[in-house]
Design a protein around this motif. Structure first.
Motif, PDB file in Angstrom:
ATOM      1  N   SER A   1       0.818  -1.204   0.000  1.00 19.97           N
ATOM      2  CA  SER A   1       0.000   0.000   0.000  1.00 19.97           C
ATOM      3  C   SER A   1       0.857   1.261   0.000  1.00 19.97           C
ATOM      4  O   SER A   1       0.572   2.215  -0.735  1.00 19.97           O
ATOM      5  CB  SER A   1      -0.934  -0.006   1.222  1.00 19.97           C
ATOM      6  N   THR A   2       1.917   1.272   0.797  1.00 20.21           N
ATOM      7  CA  THR A   2       2.762   2.478   0.867  1.00 20.21           C
ATOM      8  C   THR A   2       3.668   2.613  -0.348  1.00 20.21           C
ATOM      9  O   THR A   2       4.124   3.713  -0.660  1.00 20.21           O
ATOM     10  CB  THR A   2       3.606   2.496   2.155  1.00 20.21           C
TER      11      THR A   2
ATOM     12  N   ARG B   1       2.534   2.036  -3.362  1.00 20.55           N
ATOM     13  CA  ARG B   1       1.626   2.675  -4.316  1.00 20.55           C
ATOM     14  C   ARG B   1       1.297   4.110  -3.893  1.00 20.55           C
ATOM     15  O   ARG B   1       1.291   5.022  -4.711  1.00 20.55           O
ATOM     16  CB  ARG B   1       0.333   1.855  -4.415  1.00 20.55           C
ATOM     17  N   ASN B   2       1.012   4.286  -2.615  1.00 17.86           N
ATOM     18  CA  ASN B   2       0.645   5.603  -2.070  1.00 17.86           C
ATOM     19  C   ASN B   2       1.475   5.853  -0.818  1.00 17.86           C
ATOM     20  O   ASN B   2       1.093   5.406   0.272  1.00 17.86           O
ATOM     21  CB  ASN B   2      -0.843   5.654  -1.711  1.00 17.86           C
TER      22      ASN B   2
ATOM     23  N   GLU C   1       3.134   6.952   2.594  1.00 20.37           N
ATOM     24  CA  GLU C   1       2.581   7.521   3.816  1.00 20.37           C
ATOM     25  C   GLU C   1       2.935   9.008   3.854  1.00 20.37           C
ATOM     26  O   GLU C   1       4.088   9.387   3.603  1.00 20.37           O
ATOM     27  CB  GLU C   1       3.166   6.778   5.025  1.00 20.37           C
ATOM     28  N   PRO C   2       1.971   9.905   4.117  1.00 21.51           N
ATOM     29  CA  PRO C   2       2.184  11.349   4.000  1.00 21.51           C
ATOM     30  C   PRO C   2       3.337  11.908   4.823  1.00 21.51           C
ATOM     31  O   PRO C   2       3.957  12.903   4.436  1.00 21.51           O
ATOM     32  CB  PRO C   2       0.846  11.938   4.474  1.00 21.51           C
TER      33      PRO C   2
ATOM     34  N   LEU D   1      -3.327   7.188   6.108  1.00 20.48           N
ATOM     35  CA  LEU D   1      -3.495   7.056   4.663  1.00 20.48           C
ATOM     36  C   LEU D   1      -3.510   8.450   4.039  1.00 20.48           C
ATOM     37  O   LEU D   1      -4.017   9.399   4.644  1.00 20.48           O
ATOM     38  CB  LEU D   1      -4.810   6.341   4.336  1.00 20.48           C
ATOM     39  N   PRO D   2      -3.002   8.601   2.819  1.00 19.92           N
ATOM     40  CA  PRO D   2      -3.061   9.900   2.143  1.00 19.92           C
ATOM     41  C   PRO D   2      -4.515  10.319   1.914  1.00 19.92           C
ATOM     42  O   PRO D   2      -5.347   9.500   1.541  1.00 19.92           O
ATOM     43  CB  PRO D   2      -2.351   9.644   0.811  1.00 19.92           C
TER      44      PRO D   2
ATOM     45  N   GLU E   1      -6.683   9.965  -1.731  1.00 17.09           N
ATOM     46  CA  GLU E   1      -6.050   9.021  -2.655  1.00 17.09           C
ATOM     47  C   GLU E   1      -6.626   7.621  -2.441  1.00 17.09           C
ATOM     48  O   GLU E   1      -6.837   7.194  -1.308  1.00 17.09           O
ATOM     49  CB  GLU E   1      -4.535   8.985  -2.452  1.00 17.09           C
TER      50      GLU E   1
ATOM     51  N   THR F   1      -6.058   4.128  -1.995  1.00 18.73           N
ATOM     52  CA  THR F   1      -4.969   3.216  -1.652  1.00 18.73           C
ATOM     53  C   THR F   1      -5.439   1.769  -1.778  1.00 18.73           C
ATOM     54  O   THR F   1      -6.639   1.498  -1.911  1.00 18.73           O
ATOM     55  CB  THR F   1      -4.497   3.454  -0.211  1.00 18.73           C
TER      56      THR F   1
ATOM     57  N   LYS G   1      -7.305   6.621  -9.211  1.00 21.46           N
ATOM     58  CA  LYS G   1      -6.350   7.294  -8.334  1.00 21.46           C
ATOM     59  C   LYS G   1      -6.977   7.984  -7.124  1.00 21.46           C
ATOM     60  O   LYS G   1      -6.325   8.127  -6.095  1.00 21.46           O
ATOM     61  CB  LYS G   1      -5.551   8.340  -9.133  1.00 21.46           C
ATOM     62  N   THR G   2      -8.217   8.455  -7.241  1.00 30.21           N
ATOM     63  CA  THR G   2      -8.824   9.215  -6.147  1.00 30.21           C
ATOM     64  C   THR G   2      -9.940   8.433  -5.482  1.00 30.21           C
ATOM     65  O   THR G   2     -10.524   7.521  -6.085  1.00 30.21           O
ATOM     66  CB  THR G   2      -9.394  10.554  -6.644  1.00 30.21           C
TER      67      THR G   2
END
Length: 352
Positions: A30-31, A33-34, A36-37, A103-104, A107, A109, A323-324
């Motif tokens: 997951s991280t 791909r997206n 962690e902020p 999570l972002p 986004e 995820t 993506k969103t």
């Protein structure tokens, strides 16, 4: 006449069941791909000491207590003195490292895809301490009926009220006059992973054992969990609940893992009947992404078709191009609408 993608969306069955078991590999994927902020990385047990910044503690330890693998290090310290300053400091740092993860925003995820791919007949059980599953569950719950979730090693997001025998968001209260959801235990020595000793952990394990034991559960997906030697008791509990491969000769077992198929299948061979398994290195090639919210319907029509065309039913795959969160929710809307229509039809049939 072969079924279409629209048929797959509109086909809704009651019953069934899909159990998904998550290991560290799911959160790492997951991280990837997206991210962690806050830039935090998901550690494995072999790089845990460096990523969570525990090296300064390790450096002052006697040589006999040191270990490169975090679980072994913690076990050594626990066996020496379970109440030492080092143990307490490690527990605090581990908890603080994971609790601030998120999570972002906005986004889509892998965790968002995952929780929306299943329904209340299904269960997601995680070994991970991070808050991703809980966060994805909360932010997608207004969109669709969610699967059940349980936390087999505790979680920084989930607390437990001993007064009430209930779990909930850590730090919140079960009742106005008390019932605080206190943080759950995360760390256990390798040699003492007794899943029945801790009240909360025992409750969580009872869920996954029940789901695995049910005859209605026809699919199991293992995502990023390698059944390490340190989790022998966990795998044994799952195996006992699932039963022998010969007795589960119609069920489908699925593995999502970056390792080779040969290595991954060997880890889980006692769960797999003959050729009844799927193996992929990518979430978007799994049954969860091939037929979101219809994994049981897909299984049933393929393995027990009522008509010849059922066996050749089309899939309704979701892709990584989304993506969103808004795009993700829009994509799932027809599936949720079909489920709501089905529920209304069931009410009418039952005279409600």
């Amino acid at each position: 006449m072969a079924k279409t993608k629209q048929d797959r969306i509109k086909t809704v069955y009651g019953g069934g069941g899909h159990v998904v078991i998550l290991g560290a590999g799911a959160s790492i994927a997951s991280t990837f791909r997206n991210p962690e902020p806050n830039g935090k990385r998901l550690p494995s047990m072999d790089n845990f000491i460096d990523i969570v910044e525990l090296s300064d503690i390790v450096e002052i330890l006697p040589e006999r207590l040191r270990a490169k693998n975090f679980e072994q290090l913690y076990t050594n310290l626990h066996n020496e003195n379970p109440n030492s300053d080092e143990i307490i400091e490690i527990q605090n740092r581990v908890y603080n490292y994971f609790k601030d993860m998120k999570l972002p925003e906005n986004e889509a995820t892998i965790y968002d895809f995952l929780v929306l791919s299943l329904r209340p007949r299904d269960l997601i059980a995680t070994f991970n301490w991070d808050p991703f599953l809980y966060q994805a569950f909360c932010r997608n719950a207004p969109i669709a009926d969610m699967p059940y979730v349980c936390f087999l090693h505790g979680s920084v997001s989930i607390g437990y009220s001993k007064e009430d025998g209930r779990s909930g968001p850590v730090g919140m209260q079960m009742r106005r006059d008390g019932g605080l959801f206190e943080p759950t235990q995360l760390l256990y020595p390798v040699s003492q992973k007794n899943y029945t000793a801790d009240e909360f952990i025992n409750m969580e394990w009872s869920k996954v054992k029940k789901w695995l034991h049910e005859d209605s559960t026809k699919r199991v997906t293992i995502f990023g969990y390698g059944a390490p030697d340190t989790d022998v008791e966990a795998v044994s509990l799952m195996n006992t609940a699932w039963g022998t491969a010969d007795k589960r000769n119609m069920e489908q077992f699925e593995i999502i893992d970056i390792r080779s198929e040969e290595e991954g299948v060997k880890r889980w061979e006692s769960f797999i009947h003959s050729h009844h398994y799927d193996y992929t290195n990518n979430y978007f090639s799994s049954s969860l992404a091939s037929n979101p919210r219809r994994t049981f319907e897909s299984y049933f029509q393929h393995n027990m078709p009522e008509t010849p065309s059922d066996a050749f039913s089309a899939s309704n795959p979701i892709t990584a191009d989304i993506k969103t969160l808004q795009e993700l929710w829009e994509w799932h809307k027809p599936l949720v609408e079909a489920e709501n229509e089905w529920k209304e039809e069931q009410k009418k049939k039952n005279g409600k």
